[in-house]
Motif scaffolding. Structure first.
Motif, mmCIF file in Angstrom:
data_model
loop_
_atom_site.group_PDB
_atom_site.id
_atom_site.type_symbol
_atom_site.label_atom_id
_atom_site.label_comp_id
_atom_site.label_asym_id
_atom_site.label_seq_id
_atom_site.Cartn_x
_atom_site.Cartn_y
_atom_site.Cartn_z
ATOM 1 N N SER A 1 0.820 -1.216 0.000
ATOM 2 C CA SER A 1 0.000 0.000 0.000
ATOM 3 C C SER A 1 0.853 1.265 0.000
ATOM 4 O O SER A 1 0.314 2.373 0.077
ATOM 5 C CB SER A 1 -0.925 0.007 1.233
ATOM 6 O OG SER A 1 -1.805 -1.103 1.211
ATOM 7 N N SER A 2 2.158 1.099 -0.099
ATOM 8 C CA SER A 2 3.071 2.232 0.003
ATOM 9 C C SER A 2 2.955 3.155 -1.208
ATOM 10 O O SER A 2 2.990 2.706 -2.363
ATOM 11 C CB SER A 2 4.507 1.715 0.128
ATOM 12 O OG SER A 2 5.432 2.766 -0.019
ATOM 13 N N ASP A 3 2.847 4.442 -0.948
ATOM 14 C CA ASP A 3 2.795 5.420 -2.043
ATOM 15 C C ASP A 3 4.076 5.395 -2.870
ATOM 16 O O ASP A 3 4.042 5.607 -4.091
ATOM 17 C CB ASP A 3 2.577 6.829 -1.486
ATOM 18 C CG ASP A 3 1.103 7.124 -1.226
ATOM 19 O OD1 ASP A 3 0.254 6.282 -1.600
ATOM 20 O OD2 ASP A 3 0.807 8.191 -0.667
ATOM 21 N N SER A 4 5.215 5.135 -2.230
ATOM 22 C CA SER A 4 6.484 5.128 -2.964
ATOM 23 C C SER A 4 6.521 3.996 -3.991
ATOM 24 O O SER A 4 7.133 4.139 -5.059
ATOM 25 C CB SER A 4 7.654 4.992 -1.983
ATOM 26 O OG SER A 4 7.597 3.751 -1.280
ATOM 27 N N VAL A 5 5.881 2.880 -3.677
ATOM 28 C CA VAL A 5 5.820 1.753 -4.619
ATOM 29 C C VAL A 5 4.925 2.096 -5.794
ATOM 30 O O VAL A 5 5.305 1.945 -6.962
ATOM 31 C CB VAL A 5 5.308 0.483 -3.909
ATOM 32 C CG1 VAL A 5 4.991 -0.615 -4.931
ATOM 33 C CG2 VAL A 5 6.329 -0.006 -2.899
ATOM 34 N N TRP A 6 3.736 2.599 -5.513
ATOM 35 C CA TRP A 6 2.759 2.831 -6.574
ATOM 36 C C TRP A 6 3.065 4.079 -7.390
ATOM 37 O O TRP A 6 2.636 4.189 -8.551
ATOM 38 C CB TRP A 6 1.351 2.885 -5.972
ATOM 39 C CG TRP A 6 0.922 1.528 -5.536
ATOM 40 C CD1 TRP A 6 1.009 1.006 -4.278
ATOM 41 C CD2 TRP A 6 0.398 0.490 -6.360
ATOM 42 N NE1 TRP A 6 0.554 -0.284 -4.269
ATOM 43 C CE2 TRP A 6 0.168 -0.635 -5.523
ATOM 44 C CE3 TRP A 6 0.081 0.395 -7.713
ATOM 45 C CZ2 TRP A 6 -0.346 -1.835 -6.014
ATOM 46 C CZ3 TRP A 6 -0.435 -0.789 -8.204
ATOM 47 C CH2 TRP A 6 -0.637 -1.885 -7.362
ATOM 48 N N SER B 1 -4.917 7.242 -2.002
ATOM 49 C CA SER B 1 -3.526 6.791 -2.023
ATOM 50 C C SER B 1 -3.098 6.578 -3.469
ATOM 51 O O SER B 1 -3.923 6.513 -4.381
ATOM 52 C CB SER B 1 -3.389 5.482 -1.241
ATOM 53 O OG SER B 1 -4.097 4.439 -1.917
ATOM 54 N N LYS B 2 -1.794 6.441 -3.691
ATOM 55 C CA LYS B 2 -1.301 6.199 -5.041
ATOM 56 C C LYS B 2 -1.799 4.847 -5.567
ATOM 57 O O LYS B 2 -2.051 4.689 -6.768
ATOM 58 C CB LYS B 2 0.232 6.238 -5.057
ATOM 59 C CG LYS B 2 0.809 7.615 -4.793
ATOM 60 C CD LYS B 2 0.426 8.587 -5.909
ATOM 61 C CE LYS B 2 1.199 9.902 -5.817
ATOM 62 N NZ LYS B 2 0.845 10.695 -4.625
ATOM 63 N N LYS B 3 -1.963 3.890 -4.697
ATOM 64 C CA LYS B 3 -2.507 2.594 -5.109
ATOM 65 C C LYS B 3 -3.933 2.748 -5.621
ATOM 66 O O LYS B 3 -4.311 2.188 -6.668
ATOM 67 C CB LYS B 3 -2.485 1.606 -3.935
ATOM 68 C CG LYS B 3 -3.094 0.249 -4.263
ATOM 69 C CD LYS B 3 -3.086 -0.660 -3.041
ATOM 70 C CE LYS B 3 -3.738 -2.014 -3.358
ATOM 71 N NZ LYS B 3 -3.756 -2.897 -2.167
ATOM 72 N N ASP B 4 -4.742 3.515 -4.907
ATOM 73 C CA ASP B 4 -6.130 3.722 -5.317
ATOM 74 C C ASP B 4 -6.207 4.574 -6.590
ATOM 75 O O ASP B 4 -7.111 4.398 -7.408
ATOM 76 C CB ASP B 4 -6.929 4.377 -4.191
ATOM 77 C CG ASP B 4 -7.153 3.429 -3.023
ATOM 78 O OD1 ASP B 4 -7.152 2.202 -3.261
ATOM 79 O OD2 ASP B 4 -7.310 3.907 -1.886
ATOM 80 N N ILE B 5 -5.266 5.486 -6.750
ATOM 81 C CA ILE B 5 -5.220 6.282 -7.981
ATOM 82 C C ILE B 5 -4.902 5.378 -9.169
ATOM 83 O O ILE B 5 -5.495 5.502 -10.247
ATOM 84 C CB ILE B 5 -4.179 7.417 -7.860
ATOM 85 C CG1 ILE B 5 -4.718 8.498 -6.917
ATOM 86 C CG2 ILE B 5 -3.853 8.016 -9.225
ATOM 87 C CD1 ILE B 5 -3.726 9.618 -6.647
ATOM 88 N N PHE B 6 -3.965 4.441 -8.975
ATOM 89 C CA PHE B 6 -3.652 3.486 -10.048
ATOM 90 C C PHE B 6 -4.902 2.684 -10.416
ATOM 91 O O PHE B 6 -5.202 2.490 -11.599
ATOM 92 C CB PHE B 6 -2.527 2.539 -9.610
ATOM 93 C CG PHE B 6 -2.064 1.612 -10.702
ATOM 94 C CD1 PHE B 6 -0.963 1.944 -11.478
ATOM 95 C CD2 PHE B 6 -2.724 0.419 -10.959
ATOM 96 C CE1 PHE B 6 -0.529 1.098 -12.496
ATOM 97 C CE2 PHE B 6 -2.304 -0.431 -11.970
ATOM 98 C CZ PHE B 6 -1.205 -0.090 -12.743
ATOM 99 N N ALA B 7 -5.637 2.217 -9.396
ATOM 100 C CA ALA B 7 -6.859 1.447 -9.656
ATOM 101 C C ALA B 7 -7.894 2.295 -10.395
ATOM 102 O O ALA B 7 -8.568 1.815 -11.320
ATOM 103 C CB ALA B 7 -7.438 0.925 -8.341
ATOM 104 N N LEU B 8 -8.013 3.564 -10.008
ATOM 105 C CA LEU B 8 -8.961 4.469 -10.659
ATOM 106 C C LEU B 8 -8.604 4.667 -12.130
ATOM 107 O O LEU B 8 -9.474 4.591 -13.013
ATOM 108 C CB LEU B 8 -8.966 5.818 -9.934
ATOM 109 C CG LEU B 8 -9.772 6.946 -10.574
ATOM 110 C CD1 LEU B 8 -11.265 6.630 -10.535
ATOM 111 C CD2 LEU B 8 -9.500 8.273 -9.875
ATOM 112 N N LEU B 9 -7.321 4.895 -12.416
ATOM 113 C CA LEU B 9 -6.890 5.172 -13.786
ATOM 114 C C LEU B 9 -6.817 3.907 -14.643
ATOM 115 O O LEU B 9 -6.685 4.002 -15.867
ATOM 116 C CB LEU B 9 -5.530 5.869 -13.777
ATOM 117 C CG LEU B 9 -5.487 7.222 -13.069
ATOM 118 C CD1 LEU B 9 -4.093 7.834 -13.162
ATOM 119 C CD2 LEU B 9 -6.530 8.177 -13.645
#
Length: 297
Positions: A56-61, A85-93
């Protein structure tokens, strides 16, 4: 591998006997995750707390998102991504994002995080589209846009389009998605009608693309088989076919890339008809090839 993971975390009596996966610092796990694909990261998230935290780390995503992901977010209402989070942004996009009145879509490939585009027939200039003697709009679940343009008969066949988008640096392939014949469902089964299909085996149609920085590509294809296989029939009728127009490169030096594309057969010596025009796809080239071979789902 499952047995090995179990041995690292438990002894024979279920008690910890030596350092295991649970002892790996979350920061180290996050470093390893930067080399994995998003699906692989999500699959490993359930191993233990450190893996779950790293997944769930933002640095990873942040590293899985394209450099221009903010341009994609600008197409989405702010309330949909604020505080994500960056993970959720990736899922959204990773889900299709419509723009230009819903006639175009952009999304991230779920495995590689690379940018893909699709343009509906509704977003193209089609000669004669407003004359129902020639063209009709057909609603269908077989199109990602739920509608295709169906050509009954015409002498001058021409479809043009343009897309402007801040594509990240990559090599892209542009292709048209076409279907010979009109399809429908009858008693729950898909059936195709070729009542209007004619003229596509006489002369080829020409596909073209050009970019704002002068890149050009063109090719010609006969849309109908002139010789049918007596056993298997016509291999081009009744199927959606992606016709590759060509490739172009984006260096990333320009803020926006403009691509113009067309398919035409304007020889007025004969009529042609019975063709469905669905969409145009712009996909990273090696990604498209890997999907075609089935090595990337």
């Amino acid at each position: 591998m499952g047995a090995s993971l179990s041995n690292l975390t438990e002894g024979t009596n279920g008690t910890a006997t030596r350092p295991g996966l649970g002892d790996i610092p979350e920061s180290c796990v996050a470093c390893v995750f930067t080399y994995l694909t998003p699906p692989e990261i999500c699959n490993l998230a359930g191993l233990n707390r450190a893996f779950r935290g790293a997944a769930s780390s933002d640095s990873v995503w942040e590293m899985k998102l394209p450099t221009n992901y903010q341009d994609l977010l600008d197409l989405v209402p702010p309330e949909r991504y604020q505080n994500l989070s960056k993970k959720d942004i990736f899922a959204l996009l990773s889900r299709p994002i419509p723009f230009d009145d819903g006639n175009k879509e952009v999304w991230l490939d779920k495995v590689t995080g690379r940018v893909c585009l699709a343009i509906s027939a509704k977003g193209m200039a089609i000669t004669g589209i407003d004359d129902r003697r020639y063209w009709n709009w057909v609603s269908t679940e077989e199109s990602r846009f739920h509608i295709v343009a169906y050509l009954q008969q015409i002498w001058w066949f021409e479809v043009d389009g343009v897309v402007k988008f801040p594509l990240p640096a990559d090599i892209y392939t542009l292709s048209f998605r076409l279907h010979l014949g009109r399809f429908s469902k009858r008693l729950g089964r898909r059936v195709s009608s070729f009542e209007h299909t004619h003229g596509w085996d006489i002369k080829p149609v020409k596909f073209e693309l050009c970019t704002c920085d002068g890149q050009l590509a063109s090719c010609e294809h006969y849309l109908d088989d002139t010789e049918q296989d007596s056993e298997n029939g016509n291999h081009k009728r009744g199927y959606w076919i992606d016709y590759k127009v060509g490739e172009f490169m984006v260096s990333g030096s320009e803020p926006t890339t403009e691509v113009r594309f067309s398919v035409k057969q304007i020889d007025c010596t004969h009529s042609k008809g019975g063709l469905c025009v669905d969409s145009v796809f712009i996909i990273p080239t090696d990604l498209k090839e890997r999907k075609r071979r089935g090595t990337l789902k």
